[in-house]
Design a protein around this motif. Structure first.
Motif, PDB file in Angstrom:
ATOM      1  N   LEU A 212     -23.161 -26.391 -71.380  1.00 56.87           N
ATOM      2  CA  LEU A 212     -24.630 -26.386 -71.407  1.00 56.87           C
ATOM      3  C   LEU A 212     -25.486 -26.059 -72.186  1.00 56.87           C
ATOM      4  CD1 LEU A 212     -25.593 -24.869 -69.793  1.00 56.87           C
ATOM      5  CD2 LEU A 212     -24.810 -25.552 -68.016  1.00 56.87           C
ATOM      6  N   LEU A 213     -24.639 -24.273 -72.094  1.00 57.14           N
ATOM      7  CA  LEU A 213     -26.066 -23.639 -73.408  1.00 57.14           C
ATOM      8  C   LEU A 213     -26.835 -24.621 -74.322  1.00 57.14           C
ATOM      9  CD1 LEU A 213     -24.046 -21.472 -73.881  1.00 57.14           C
ATOM     10  CD2 LEU A 213     -25.565 -21.626 -72.970  1.00 57.14           C
ATOM     11  N   GLY A 214     -26.104 -25.587 -75.512  1.00 54.60           N
ATOM     12  CA  GLY A 214     -26.843 -26.236 -76.119  1.00 54.60           C
ATOM     13  C   GLY A 214     -28.696 -27.295 -75.383  1.00 54.60           C
ATOM     14  N   GLN A 215     -28.381 -27.574 -74.099  1.00 55.93           N
ATOM     15  CA  GLN A 215     -29.771 -27.944 -73.472  1.00 55.93           C
ATOM     16  C   GLN A 215     -30.238 -26.746 -72.511  1.00 55.93           C
ATOM     17  OE1 GLN A 215     -27.942 -30.219 -70.414  1.00 55.93           O
ATOM     18  NE2 GLN A 215     -25.834 -30.675 -71.288  1.00 55.93           N
ATOM     19  N   VAL A 216     -30.427 -25.961 -72.505  1.00 48.97           N
ATOM     20  CA  VAL A 216     -30.867 -24.312 -72.565  1.00 48.97           C
ATOM     21  C   VAL A 216     -32.135 -24.482 -72.697  1.00 48.97           C
ATOM     22  CG1 VAL A 216     -31.697 -22.145 -71.962  1.00 48.97           C
ATOM     23  CG2 VAL A 216     -29.578 -23.617 -71.323  1.00 48.97           C
ATOM     24  N   ARG A 217     -33.480 -24.808 -72.498  1.00 46.12           N
ATOM     25  CA  ARG A 217     -34.676 -24.825 -73.794  1.00 46.12           C
ATOM     26  C   ARG A 217     -36.035 -23.578 -73.185  1.00 46.12           C
ATOM     27  NH1 ARG A 217     -32.722 -29.110 -74.137  1.00 46.12           N
ATOM     28  NH2 ARG A 217     -32.966 -30.237 -76.553  1.00 46.12           N
ATOM     29  N   ALA A 218     -35.447 -22.753 -72.325  1.00 46.83           N
ATOM     30  CA  ALA A 218     -36.363 -21.827 -71.311  1.00 46.83           C
ATOM     31  C   ALA A 218     -36.747 -20.524 -72.675  1.00 46.83           C
ATOM     32  CB  ALA A 218     -36.175 -21.789 -70.253  1.00 46.83           C
ATOM     33  N   PRO A 219     -37.114 -20.157 -72.497  1.00 48.74           N
ATOM     34  CA  PRO A 219     -37.034 -18.927 -73.220  1.00 48.74           C
ATOM     35  C   PRO A 219     -36.538 -18.072 -72.713  1.00 48.74           C
ATOM     36  CG  PRO A 219     -39.388 -18.925 -72.954  1.00 48.74           C
ATOM     37  CD  PRO A 219     -38.970 -20.669 -72.130  1.00 48.74           C
ATOM     38  N   VAL A 220     -35.805 -17.464 -73.375  1.00 49.92           N
ATOM     39  CA  VAL A 220     -34.378 -15.966 -72.376  1.00 49.92           C
ATOM     40  C   VAL A 220     -35.007 -14.926 -73.668  1.00 49.92           C
ATOM     41  CG1 VAL A 220     -31.955 -15.759 -72.863  1.00 49.92           C
ATOM     42  CG2 VAL A 220     -33.043 -18.198 -72.952  1.00 49.92           C
ATOM     43  N   CYS A 221     -34.421 -14.039 -72.733  1.00 52.65           N
ATOM     44  CA  CYS A 221     -34.391 -11.979 -72.703  1.00 52.65           C
ATOM     45  C   CYS A 221     -32.553 -11.778 -72.664  1.00 52.65           C
ATOM     46  CB  CYS A 221     -35.105 -11.645 -72.557  1.00 52.65           C
ATOM     47  SG  CYS A 221     -34.844 -10.285 -72.599  1.00 52.65           S
ATOM     48  N   LEU A 222     -32.092 -11.696 -73.391  1.00 56.51           N
ATOM     49  CA  LEU A 222     -30.594 -11.104 -72.874  1.00 56.51           C
ATOM     50  C   LEU A 222     -31.207  -9.611 -72.692  1.00 56.51           C
ATOM     51  CD1 LEU A 222     -29.850 -13.934 -75.233  1.00 56.51           C
ATOM     52  CD2 LEU A 222     -28.015 -13.555 -72.470  1.00 56.51           C
ATOM     53  N   LEU A 223     -30.346  -8.530 -72.256  1.00 54.68           N
ATOM     54  CA  LEU A 223     -29.883  -7.478 -72.115  1.00 54.68           C
ATOM     55  C   LEU A 223     -28.147  -7.291 -72.216  1.00 54.68           C
ATOM     56  CD1 LEU A 223     -32.955  -8.448 -70.553  1.00 54.68           C
ATOM     57  CD2 LEU A 223     -33.277  -5.242 -71.725  1.00 54.68           C
ATOM     58  N   HIS A 224     -27.405  -6.324 -72.828  1.00 57.85           N
ATOM     59  CA  HIS A 224     -26.101  -6.279 -72.530  1.00 57.85           C
ATOM     60  C   HIS A 224     -25.691  -5.471 -72.935  1.00 57.85           C
ATOM     61  CE1 HIS A 224     -22.124  -8.834 -71.906  1.00 57.85           C
ATOM     62  NE2 HIS A 224     -22.559  -7.367 -71.587  1.00 57.85           N
TER      63      HIS A 224
ATOM     64  N   HIS B 213     -32.462 -10.568 -77.778  1.00 58.01           N
ATOM     65  CA  HIS B 213     -31.591 -10.388 -77.477  1.00 58.01           C
ATOM     66  C   HIS B 213     -31.145  -8.596 -77.697  1.00 58.01           C
ATOM     67  CE1 HIS B 213     -26.584  -9.859 -78.012  1.00 58.01           C
ATOM     68  NE2 HIS B 213     -26.625  -9.401 -77.339  1.00 58.01           N
ATOM     69  N   HIS B 214     -31.374  -7.729 -76.705  1.00 56.89           N
ATOM     70  CA  HIS B 214     -31.049  -6.672 -76.929  1.00 56.89           C
ATOM     71  C   HIS B 214     -29.643  -5.551 -76.388  1.00 56.89           C
ATOM     72  CE1 HIS B 214     -35.220  -6.164 -77.071  1.00 56.89           C
ATOM     73  NE2 HIS B 214     -35.202  -7.580 -76.718  1.00 56.89           N
ATOM     74  N   ARG B 215     -29.247  -4.440 -76.616  1.00 56.75           N
ATOM     75  CA  ARG B 215     -28.148  -4.037 -76.968  1.00 56.75           C
ATOM     76  C   ARG B 215     -28.607  -2.521 -76.651  1.00 56.75           C
ATOM     77  NH1 ARG B 215     -23.103  -6.335 -79.340  1.00 56.75           N
ATOM     78  NH2 ARG B 215     -22.133  -4.386 -78.097  1.00 56.75           N
ATOM     79  N   LEU B 216     -27.844  -2.424 -75.154  1.00 54.23           N
ATOM     80  CA  LEU B 216     -27.867  -0.743 -74.549  1.00 54.23           C
ATOM     81  C   LEU B 216     -26.823   0.251 -74.923  1.00 54.23           C
ATOM     82  CD1 LEU B 216     -29.347  -2.988 -71.468  1.00 54.23           C
ATOM     83  CD2 LEU B 216     -31.408  -1.439 -72.766  1.00 54.23           C
ATOM     84  N   ALA B 217     -27.309   1.011 -75.891  1.00 54.82           N
ATOM     85  CA  ALA B 217     -26.262   2.120 -76.016  1.00 54.82           C
ATOM     86  C   ALA B 217     -26.303   2.829 -74.813  1.00 54.82           C
ATOM     87  CB  ALA B 217     -27.060   2.824 -76.794  1.00 54.82           C
ATOM     88  N   ARG B 218     -26.028   3.645 -74.135  1.00 53.09           N
ATOM     89  CA  ARG B 218     -25.711   4.739 -72.990  1.00 53.09           C
ATOM     90  C   ARG B 218     -25.294   3.319 -71.752  1.00 53.09           C
ATOM     91  NH1 ARG B 218     -29.466   7.775 -71.115  1.00 53.09           N
ATOM     92  NH2 ARG B 218     -30.732   6.549 -71.746  1.00 53.09           N
ATOM     93  N   THR B 219     -25.880   1.895 -71.727  1.00 47.61           N
ATOM     94  CA  THR B 219     -25.153   1.179 -70.555  1.00 47.61           C
ATOM     95  C   THR B 219     -23.953   0.829 -70.169  1.00 47.61           C
ATOM     96  OG1 THR B 219     -27.833   0.552 -69.934  1.00 47.61           O
ATOM     97  CG2 THR B 219     -26.450  -0.933 -69.138  1.00 47.61           C
ATOM     98  N   ARG B 220     -23.389   0.128 -68.913  1.00 47.98           N
ATOM     99  CA  ARG B 220     -22.757  -0.238 -69.121  1.00 47.98           C
ATOM    100  C   ARG B 220     -22.718  -1.854 -68.167  1.00 47.98           C
ATOM    101  NH1 ARG B 220     -18.185   3.889 -66.433  1.00 47.98           N
ATOM    102  NH2 ARG B 220     -17.197   2.415 -66.568  1.00 47.98           N
TER     103      ARG B 220
END
Length: 280
Positions: free
Chosen positions: A196-208, A234-241
Protein backbone atom coordinates in the motif's frame (compact mmCIF):
# COMPACT_ATOMS: atom_id res chain seq x y z
CA UNK A 1 5.21 1.61 30.49
CA UNK A 2 1.67 2.97 30.44
CA UNK A 3 -0.20 5.03 27.89
CA UNK A 4 0.17 8.75 28.45
CA UNK A 5 -1.37 12.03 27.37
CA UNK A 6 0.33 15.41 27.27
CA UNK A 7 -1.33 18.79 27.01
CA UNK A 8 0.28 22.04 25.99
CA UNK A 9 1.44 24.46 28.66
CA UNK A 10 -1.08 26.88 30.10
CA UNK A 11 -1.42 29.93 27.91
CA UNK A 12 0.09 28.17 24.88
CA UNK A 13 -2.03 28.04 21.73
CA UNK A 14 -2.89 24.55 20.51
CA UNK A 15 -1.33 24.04 17.08
CA UNK A 16 -2.64 20.53 16.63
CA UNK A 17 -2.34 17.00 17.92
CA UNK A 18 0.17 14.19 17.72
CA UNK A 19 -0.39 10.47 18.12
CA UNK A 20 2.83 8.66 19.10
CA UNK A 21 2.92 4.89 18.55
CA UNK A 22 5.51 2.52 20.01
CA UNK A 23 6.98 -0.60 18.45
CA UNK A 24 6.73 -4.36 18.91
CA UNK A 25 7.36 -5.50 22.52
CA UNK A 26 7.89 -1.85 23.46
CA UNK A 27 5.87 0.73 25.35
CA UNK A 28 5.15 4.47 25.03
CA UNK A 29 8.43 5.07 26.88
CA UNK A 30 10.28 4.79 23.58
CA UNK A 31 8.43 7.77 22.07
CA UNK A 32 8.41 9.97 25.18
CA UNK A 33 11.30 12.33 24.31
CA UNK A 34 9.77 13.30 20.97
CA UNK A 35 6.31 13.49 22.54
CA UNK A 36 7.63 15.97 25.11
CA UNK A 37 9.18 18.06 22.33
CA UNK A 38 5.90 18.15 20.41
CA UNK A 39 3.92 19.14 23.51
CA UNK A 40 6.36 21.97 24.14
CA UNK A 41 5.65 23.24 20.62
CA UNK A 42 1.88 23.38 21.04
CA UNK A 43 0.71 19.85 20.25
CA UNK A 44 -1.66 17.80 22.35
CA UNK A 45 -0.07 14.33 22.48
CA UNK A 46 -1.50 10.86 22.99
CA UNK A 47 0.67 7.74 23.24
CA UNK A 48 -1.46 4.58 23.48
CA UNK A 49 -0.29 1.20 24.75
CA UNK A 50 -0.90 -1.46 22.11
CA UNK A 51 -2.78 -4.64 22.98
CA UNK A 52 -0.54 -7.31 24.50
CA UNK A 53 2.19 -4.84 25.46
CA UNK A 54 3.30 -3.67 28.88
CA UNK A 55 1.66 -6.63 30.60
CA UNK A 56 2.08 -10.26 29.49
CA UNK A 57 4.16 -11.34 26.47
CA UNK A 58 1.80 -14.27 25.95
CA UNK A 59 -0.93 -11.85 24.92
CA UNK A 60 1.27 -10.68 22.03
CA UNK A 61 1.23 -14.23 20.73
CA UNK A 62 -2.57 -14.11 20.59
CA UNK A 63 -2.91 -10.68 18.93
CA UNK A 64 -3.27 -10.18 15.15
CA UNK A 65 -1.67 -7.10 13.65
CA UNK A 66 -5.11 -5.79 12.69
CA UNK A 67 -5.87 -5.39 16.40
CA UNK A 68 -2.87 -3.09 16.79
CA UNK A 69 -4.16 -1.01 13.90
CA UNK A 70 -7.59 -0.93 15.55
CA UNK A 71 -5.91 0.34 18.72
CA UNK A 72 -4.40 3.38 17.03
CA UNK A 73 -7.50 4.14 14.95
CA UNK A 74 -9.46 4.19 18.20
CA UNK A 75 -6.84 6.42 19.84
CA UNK A 76 -6.90 8.80 16.85
CA UNK A 77 -10.69 9.00 16.92
CA UNK A 78 -10.77 9.62 20.68
CA UNK A 79 -8.22 12.38 20.23
CA UNK A 80 -10.35 13.92 17.47
CA UNK A 81 -13.39 13.95 19.75
CA UNK A 82 -11.49 15.73 22.53
CA UNK A 83 -10.07 18.31 20.13
CA UNK A 84 -13.50 19.05 18.70
CA UNK A 85 -14.84 19.46 22.24
CA UNK A 86 -12.25 22.08 23.11
CA UNK A 87 -12.85 23.98 19.87
CA UNK A 88 -9.36 23.55 18.43
CA UNK A 89 -9.17 24.74 14.84
CA UNK A 90 -6.70 24.92 12.02
CA UNK A 91 -5.84 27.24 9.20
CA UNK A 92 -7.51 25.18 6.52
CA UNK A 93 -10.78 25.03 8.41
CA UNK A 94 -10.82 21.45 9.68
CA UNK A 95 -11.17 20.73 13.38
CA UNK A 96 -8.23 19.69 15.47
CA UNK A 97 -5.29 21.61 14.06
CA UNK A 98 -2.37 19.89 12.35
CA UNK A 99 -2.60 16.12 12.84
CA UNK A 100 0.76 14.41 13.25
CA UNK A 101 1.41 10.69 13.70
CA UNK A 102 4.75 9.45 15.04
CA UNK A 103 5.52 5.75 14.69
CA UNK A 104 8.51 3.88 16.10
CA UNK A 105 9.51 0.61 14.36
CA UNK A 106 6.29 -1.43 14.04
CA UNK A 107 4.44 1.73 15.03
CA UNK A 108 5.75 3.31 11.83
CA UNK A 109 4.03 0.67 9.73
CA UNK A 110 0.80 1.14 11.65
CA UNK A 111 1.08 4.91 11.11
CA UNK A 112 1.28 4.39 7.35
CA UNK A 113 -1.91 2.32 7.46
CA UNK A 114 -3.64 4.92 9.65
CA UNK A 115 -2.87 7.65 7.11
CA UNK A 116 -5.02 5.80 4.56
CA UNK A 117 -8.13 5.65 6.74
CA UNK A 118 -7.92 8.93 8.65
CA UNK A 119 -6.87 12.50 7.88
CA UNK A 120 -3.16 12.67 8.74
CA UNK A 121 -1.16 15.79 7.87
CA UNK A 122 2.33 14.55 8.71
CA UNK A 123 3.99 11.18 9.36
CA UNK A 124 7.21 10.95 11.38
CA UNK A 125 8.57 7.41 11.09
CA UNK A 126 11.37 6.29 13.41
CA UNK A 127 13.15 3.23 11.98
CA UNK A 128 9.97 1.85 10.40
CA UNK A 129 10.04 -1.95 10.52
CA UNK A 130 9.39 -2.71 6.87
CA UNK A 131 12.26 -5.19 6.45
CA UNK A 132 14.27 -7.45 8.71
CA UNK A 133 17.86 -8.15 7.86
CA UNK A 134 17.96 -11.21 5.53
CA UNK A 135 19.14 -13.76 8.17
CA UNK A 136 16.41 -12.61 10.56
CA UNK A 137 13.79 -12.75 7.83
CA UNK A 138 14.77 -16.35 7.13
CA UNK A 139 14.47 -17.19 10.81
CA UNK A 140 11.04 -15.53 11.01
CA UNK A 141 9.92 -17.51 7.96
CA UNK A 142 10.83 -20.66 9.89
CA UNK A 143 8.77 -19.45 12.83
CA UNK A 144 5.86 -18.74 10.48
CA UNK A 145 6.07 -22.31 9.20
CA UNK A 146 5.15 -23.52 12.68
CA UNK A 147 8.30 -23.38 14.81
CA UNK A 148 6.69 -20.69 16.97
CA UNK A 149 4.58 -23.41 18.58
CA UNK A 150 7.70 -25.15 19.88
CA UNK A 151 9.45 -21.90 20.80
CA UNK A 152 6.75 -19.40 21.78
CA UNK A 153 9.28 -17.00 23.36
CA UNK A 154 12.76 -16.13 22.15
CA UNK A 155 15.46 -14.47 24.27
CA UNK A 156 16.50 -10.94 23.37
CA UNK A 157 20.17 -10.18 22.88
CA UNK A 158 19.64 -6.76 24.50
CA UNK A 159 16.96 -6.88 27.24
CA UNK A 160 16.49 -3.10 27.11
CA UNK A 161 16.24 -3.01 23.34
CA UNK A 162 18.56 -2.10 20.49
CA UNK A 163 19.68 1.29 21.80
CA UNK A 164 23.15 2.62 22.47
CA UNK A 165 22.27 5.06 25.25
CA UNK A 166 23.02 3.17 28.48
CA UNK A 167 20.43 4.96 30.62
CA UNK A 168 17.70 4.51 28.03
CA UNK A 169 18.47 0.80 27.72
CA UNK A 170 18.54 0.28 31.47
CA UNK A 171 15.24 2.12 32.03
CA UNK A 172 13.36 0.84 28.99
CA UNK A 173 10.41 -1.30 30.22
CA UNK A 174 10.31 -3.47 27.11
CA UNK A 175 9.67 -7.21 27.27
CA UNK A 176 12.78 -9.28 27.96
CA UNK A 177 11.69 -11.88 25.40
CA UNK A 178 10.29 -11.86 21.87
CA UNK A 179 6.85 -13.46 21.57
CA UNK A 180 7.47 -15.60 18.47
CA UNK A 181 3.91 -15.76 17.15
CA UNK A 182 3.72 -11.98 17.39
CA UNK A 183 6.88 -11.68 15.29
CA UNK A 184 5.06 -13.68 12.62
CA UNK A 185 2.23 -11.12 12.80
CA UNK A 186 4.77 -8.35 12.38
CA UNK A 187 6.01 -10.11 9.24
CA UNK A 188 2.45 -10.18 7.92
CA UNK A 189 2.11 -6.48 8.68
CA UNK A 190 5.31 -5.87 6.70
CA UNK A 191 3.85 -7.64 3.67
CA UNK A 192 0.55 -5.76 3.94
CA UNK A 193 2.36 -2.43 4.25
CA UNK A 194 4.58 -3.03 1.23
CA UNK A 195 1.51 -3.36 -0.99
CA UNK A 196 0.00 0.00 0.00
CA UNK A 197 2.98 2.37 0.06
CA UNK A 198 2.05 3.86 -3.31
CA UNK A 199 -1.26 5.01 -1.83
CA UNK A 200 0.34 7.03 0.98
CA UNK A 201 0.01 10.76 0.30
CA UNK A 202 0.67 12.32 3.68
CA UNK A 203 4.05 14.09 3.99
CA UNK A 204 6.63 11.72 5.46
CA UNK A 205 9.76 12.24 7.53
CA UNK A 206 11.90 9.11 7.95
CA UNK A 207 14.68 8.85 10.54
CA UNK A 208 16.83 5.73 10.74
CA UNK A 209 20.01 4.87 12.63
CA UNK A 210 23.06 3.66 10.74
CA UNK A 211 23.82 1.30 13.63
CA UNK A 212 20.39 -0.32 13.65
CA UNK A 213 20.87 -4.06 14.29
CA UNK A 214 17.15 -4.88 14.35
CA UNK A 215 15.57 -3.40 11.20
CA UNK A 216 17.43 -2.99 7.93
CA UNK A 217 17.92 0.76 7.29
CA UNK A 218 16.97 0.05 3.69
CA UNK A 219 13.42 -0.11 5.04
CA UNK A 220 13.34 3.68 5.20
CA UNK A 221 14.96 3.97 1.78
CA UNK A 222 12.27 1.75 0.27
CA UNK A 223 9.46 3.71 1.90
CA UNK A 224 10.90 7.04 0.75
CA UNK A 225 11.04 5.75 -2.83
CA UNK A 226 7.57 4.19 -2.89
CA UNK A 227 5.19 6.65 -1.24
CA UNK A 228 3.23 9.19 -3.29
CA UNK A 229 3.73 11.95 -0.72
CA UNK A 230 4.33 15.54 -1.91
CA UNK A 231 7.03 15.96 0.75
CA UNK A 232 9.46 13.22 1.79
CA UNK A 233 12.45 13.67 4.08
CA UNK A 234 14.90 10.86 4.82
CA UNK A 235 17.54 11.26 7.51
CA UNK A 236 20.24 8.80 8.53
CA UNK A 237 21.72 9.09 12.01
CA UNK A 238 25.34 8.00 12.22
CA UNK A 239 25.51 7.17 15.94
CA UNK A 240 22.00 5.77 16.45
CA UNK A 241 20.77 2.21 16.76
CA UNK A 242 17.17 1.00 16.42
CA UNK A 243 15.28 2.92 19.09
CA UNK A 244 15.74 6.25 17.36
CA UNK A 245 13.58 8.23 19.76
CA UNK A 246 15.62 7.17 22.79
CA UNK A 247 19.15 6.95 21.53
CA UNK A 248 22.13 9.29 21.75
CA UNK A 249 20.93 11.54 18.89
CA UNK A 250 17.39 11.96 20.23
CA UNK A 251 17.77 15.75 20.47
CA UNK A 252 18.72 15.83 16.79
CA UNK A 253 15.72 13.60 16.05
CA UNK A 254 13.40 16.06 17.80
CA UNK A 255 14.98 18.99 15.96
CA UNK A 256 14.53 17.35 12.55
CA UNK A 257 10.99 16.19 13.31
CA UNK A 258 9.86 19.59 14.56
CA UNK A 259 11.41 21.36 11.58
CA UNK A 260 9.54 18.95 9.30
CA UNK A 261 6.25 19.55 11.12
CA UNK A 262 6.76 23.30 10.83
CA UNK A 263 7.38 22.90 7.10
CA UNK A 264 4.16 20.90 6.72
CA UNK A 265 2.25 23.51 8.73
CA UNK A 266 3.51 26.23 6.40
CA UNK A 267 2.40 24.26 3.37
CA UNK A 268 -1.04 23.66 4.87
CA UNK A 269 -1.45 27.37 5.64
CA UNK A 270 -0.15 28.59 2.26
CA UNK A 271 -3.27 27.82 0.16
CA UNK A 272 -5.50 29.64 2.63
CA UNK A 273 -3.15 32.62 2.66
CA UNK A 274 -3.01 32.69 -1.14
CA UNK A 275 -6.78 32.99 -1.43
CA UNK A 276 -7.24 35.50 1.37
CA UNK A 277 -8.20 38.96 -0.05
CA UNK A 278 -5.69 41.73 0.59
CA UNK A 279 -6.67 44.56 2.86
CA UNK A 280 -7.92 47.68 1.06
Amino acid sequence: HRAFRLDVAAGTAVRGAALCVHGYTGTPYEVRPLADALAARGFVVDAPLLTGHGSDPAVCNRTPWSRWLDDIVAAYDAQSTRLAGRGAGRSNGAAGGLRVVVGSSMGGLLALHLSLVRSVDALVLLAPALRFFPPVDLAVATLAAGLWRARPFLPKESPGGDVGDADAQRNNPTYKVLPARGVVELRRLQAATATLLGQVRAPVCLLHGDRDATIDPRSSTAIAAAVASPLVEHHRLARTRHLVGLDVERDRVAQLALRFVDDVAGRVAAPASATRPEAA
